[in-house]
Write a protein that holds these residues in place. Structure first.
Motif, PDB file in Angstrom:
ATOM      1  N   PHE A   1      38.789  38.753  34.515  1.00 20.71           N
ATOM      2  CA  PHE A   1      38.040  39.270  35.650  1.00 20.71           C
ATOM      3  C   PHE A   1      37.567  38.138  36.548  1.00 20.71           C
ATOM      4  O   PHE A   1      36.953  37.178  36.072  1.00 20.71           O
ATOM      5  CB  PHE A   1      36.793  40.022  35.175  1.00 20.71           C
ATOM      6  N   ASP A   2      37.821  38.266  37.837  1.00 20.73           N
ATOM      7  CA  ASP A   2      37.125  37.447  38.809  1.00 20.73           C
ATOM      8  C   ASP A   2      35.655  37.899  38.798  1.00 20.73           C
ATOM      9  O   ASP A   2      35.338  38.959  38.267  1.00 20.73           O
ATOM     10  CB  ASP A   2      37.774  37.672  40.183  1.00 20.73           C
ATOM     11  N   MET A   3      34.757  37.099  39.352  1.00 27.21           N
ATOM     12  CA  MET A   3      33.335  37.461  39.273  1.00 27.21           C
ATOM     13  C   MET A   3      32.778  38.059  40.585  1.00 27.21           C
ATOM     14  O   MET A   3      32.343  39.205  40.616  1.00 27.21           O
ATOM     15  CB  MET A   3      32.496  36.240  38.879  1.00 27.21           C
ATOM     16  N   ASP A   4      32.811  37.262  41.670  1.00 28.41           N
ATOM     17  CA  ASP A   4      32.215  37.726  42.926  1.00 28.41           C
ATOM     18  C   ASP A   4      33.057  38.853  43.525  1.00 28.41           C
ATOM     19  O   ASP A   4      34.271  38.712  43.675  1.00 28.41           O
ATOM     20  CB  ASP A   4      32.135  36.564  43.935  1.00 28.41           C
ATOM     21  N   GLY A   5      32.413  39.950  43.844  1.00 26.83           N
ATOM     22  CA  GLY A   5      33.142  41.066  44.441  1.00 26.83           C
ATOM     23  C   GLY A   5      33.891  41.899  43.413  1.00 26.83           C
ATOM     24  O   GLY A   5      34.585  42.851  43.764  1.00 26.83           O
ATOM     25  N   VAL A   6      33.781  41.519  42.135  1.00 26.04           N
ATOM     26  CA  VAL A   6      34.415  42.288  41.057  1.00 26.04           C
ATOM     27  C   VAL A   6      33.343  42.706  40.043  1.00 26.04           C
ATOM     28  O   VAL A   6      33.171  43.879  39.750  1.00 26.04           O
ATOM     29  CB  VAL A   6      35.540  41.484  40.362  1.00 26.04           C
TER      30      VAL A   6
ATOM     31  N   ASN B   1      38.443  33.169  52.660  1.00 26.17           N
ATOM     32  CA  ASN B   1      38.416  31.942  51.846  1.00 26.17           C
ATOM     33  C   ASN B   1      37.924  32.191  50.431  1.00 26.17           C
ATOM     34  O   ASN B   1      37.879  31.272  49.609  1.00 26.17           O
ATOM     35  CB  ASN B   1      37.497  30.890  52.484  1.00 26.17           C
ATOM     36  N   GLU B   2      37.532  33.439  50.158  1.00 33.89           N
ATOM     37  CA  GLU B   2      36.924  33.742  48.865  1.00 33.89           C
ATOM     38  C   GLU B   2      37.857  33.329  47.729  1.00 33.89           C
ATOM     39  O   GLU B   2      39.060  33.579  47.775  1.00 33.89           O
ATOM     40  CB  GLU B   2      36.622  35.242  48.752  1.00 33.89           C
ATOM     41  N   GLY B   3      37.266  32.692  46.722  1.00 34.98           N
ATOM     42  CA  GLY B   3      38.061  32.243  45.584  1.00 34.98           C
ATOM     43  C   GLY B   3      38.154  30.727  45.570  1.00 34.98           C
ATOM     44  O   GLY B   3      38.202  30.110  44.518  1.00 34.98           O
TER      45      GLY B   3
ATOM     46  N   ILE C   1      42.069  40.981  37.297  1.00 37.07           N
ATOM     47  CA  ILE C   1      41.377  41.882  38.228  1.00 37.07           C
ATOM     48  C   ILE C   1      40.706  41.013  39.290  1.00 37.07           C
ATOM     49  O   ILE C   1      39.807  40.232  38.969  1.00 37.07           O
ATOM     50  CB  ILE C   1      40.297  42.740  37.525  1.00 37.07           C
ATOM     51  N   GLU C   2      41.138  41.142  40.522  1.00 34.98           N
ATOM     52  CA  GLU C   2      40.686  40.276  41.623  1.00 34.98           C
ATOM     53  C   GLU C   2      40.338  41.105  42.846  1.00 34.98           C
ATOM     54  O   GLU C   2      40.913  42.177  43.047  1.00 34.98           O
ATOM     55  CB  GLU C   2      41.834  39.332  42.037  1.00 34.98           C
ATOM     56  N   ASN C   3      39.456  40.604  43.694  1.00 35.21           N
ATOM     57  CA  ASN C   3      39.178  41.296  44.953  1.00 35.21           C
ATOM     58  C   ASN C   3      39.592  40.486  46.176  1.00 35.21           C
ATOM     59  O   ASN C   3      39.580  41.013  47.279  1.00 35.21           O
ATOM     60  CB  ASN C   3      37.682  41.600  45.083  1.00 35.21           C
ATOM     61  N   ALA C   4      39.949  39.205  45.989  1.00 30.72           N
ATOM     62  CA  ALA C   4      40.185  38.342  47.149  1.00 30.72           C
ATOM     63  C   ALA C   4      41.660  37.947  47.244  1.00 30.72           C
ATOM     64  O   ALA C   4      42.313  37.728  46.231  1.00 30.72           O
ATOM     65  CB  ALA C   4      39.338  37.076  47.039  1.00 30.72           C
ATOM     66  N   PRO C   5      42.175  37.843  48.475  1.00 32.68           N
ATOM     67  CA  PRO C   5      43.593  37.471  48.636  1.00 32.68           C
ATOM     68  C   PRO C   5      43.950  36.160  47.920  1.00 32.68           C
ATOM     69  O   PRO C   5      44.979  36.092  47.243  1.00 32.68           O
ATOM     70  CB  PRO C   5      43.771  37.327  50.154  1.00 32.68           C
TER      71      PRO C   5
HETATM   72 MG    MG Z   1      36.066  37.553  44.128  1.00 33.62          MG
END
Ligand code: MG
Length: 247
Positions: A26-31, A62-64, A186-190
């Motif tokens: 899991f990614d953290m921010d936005g997830v 730029n997220e990530g 599981i990611e939310n950022a490109p």
């Molecule tokens: Mg994220």
């Protein structure tokens, strides 16, 4: 294309017979945390004050990246040279200081419930984040009690090259003793999606921010869900599809 078709496409491309699912990265921010509105506000404020052209949407694009990479990328694009270490340190500190003045970041809706399901299925949840924000990292265990082994949390402090490079995900595979077909992302950022795909992982996106869904598919996400809640609600079915054997 059905999810089954997307899985087949991934397996064929990567040369695997099947996913032998053991872990979910899991990614953290936005997830896990609904922290992106705060990051967007803090980064755009700090960067604009420092003379950069940097909107909230730029923060999402730029997220990530690590903080240092975010500043350097903008500096090269706008001034033609990388930022000095002094500027990087000053802006990162200023951003973390502003972030720390915000109210505690809430968990993303359904994130804890999904993590509990993942554990019930006998899978190991791990975190792979580009974040170096102590305010959030320190709150993982309190917000998601009983979920994460501290050795299974990869942050910006553990890698030289952050997302979109595959390094953080490759480190997670090595720490979890996993082959690429034994985990999903599981990611939310490109850029996070790009990193997961570059590490050879089946990557699922949750579009929890303001970007267009196509940006996540174009970055290489096999499946895109509109929210963590949607992913949680479909988990049982998704797990069945992902773990079906393909002769
Ligand atoms: Mg994220």
């Amino acid at each position: 294309m059905t999810n089954d078709d997307k899985l087949k496409q991934y397996l064929q491309l990567q040369g695997h017979n099947a996913l032998q699912l053991r872990a979910v990265l899991f990614d953290m921010d936005g997830v896990l945390f609904n922290s992106m509105p705060y990051h967007a506000e803090a980064w755009s404020q700090v960067m604009t004050n420092a003379g950069f052209n940097f909107s909230k949407e730029d923060v999402y694009m730029n997220e990530g990246r690590t903080g240092a990479d975010t500043i350097n990328t903008a500096s090269i694009a706008q001034f033609g040279h990388p930022a000095t270490q002094e500027l990087i340190d000053a802006l990162c500190k200023e951003k973390c200081d502003i972030f720390a003045t915000y109210p505690p970041t809430p968990r993303m809706e359904s994130a804890y419930e999904l993590l509990q399901k993942v554990k019930e299925y006998g899978l190991t949840p791990m975190i792979v984040t580009g974040s170096g924000t102590p305010t959030l990292l320190d709150r993982i265990q309190e917000n998601f009690p009983g979920i994460f082994n501290p050795a299974h949390i990869i942050t910006s402090f553990n890698v030289k090259r952050g997302k979109p490079f595959p390094d953080p995900y490759l480190l997670a595979l090595s720490k979890g003793n996993l082959n690429p077909n034994e985990a999903i992302v599981i990611e939310n950022a490109p850029l996070g999606v790009t990193a997961g795909v570059a590490a050879g992982l089946f990557t699922i996106a949750v579009n929890t921010g303001p970007l267009k869904e196509e940006i996540l598919s174009e970055a290489g996400a096999s499946i895109v869900y509109p929210s963590m809640q949607a992913l949680h609600d479909t988990w049982d079915e998704l797990y069945k599809t992902l773990t079906a054997t393909h002769a």
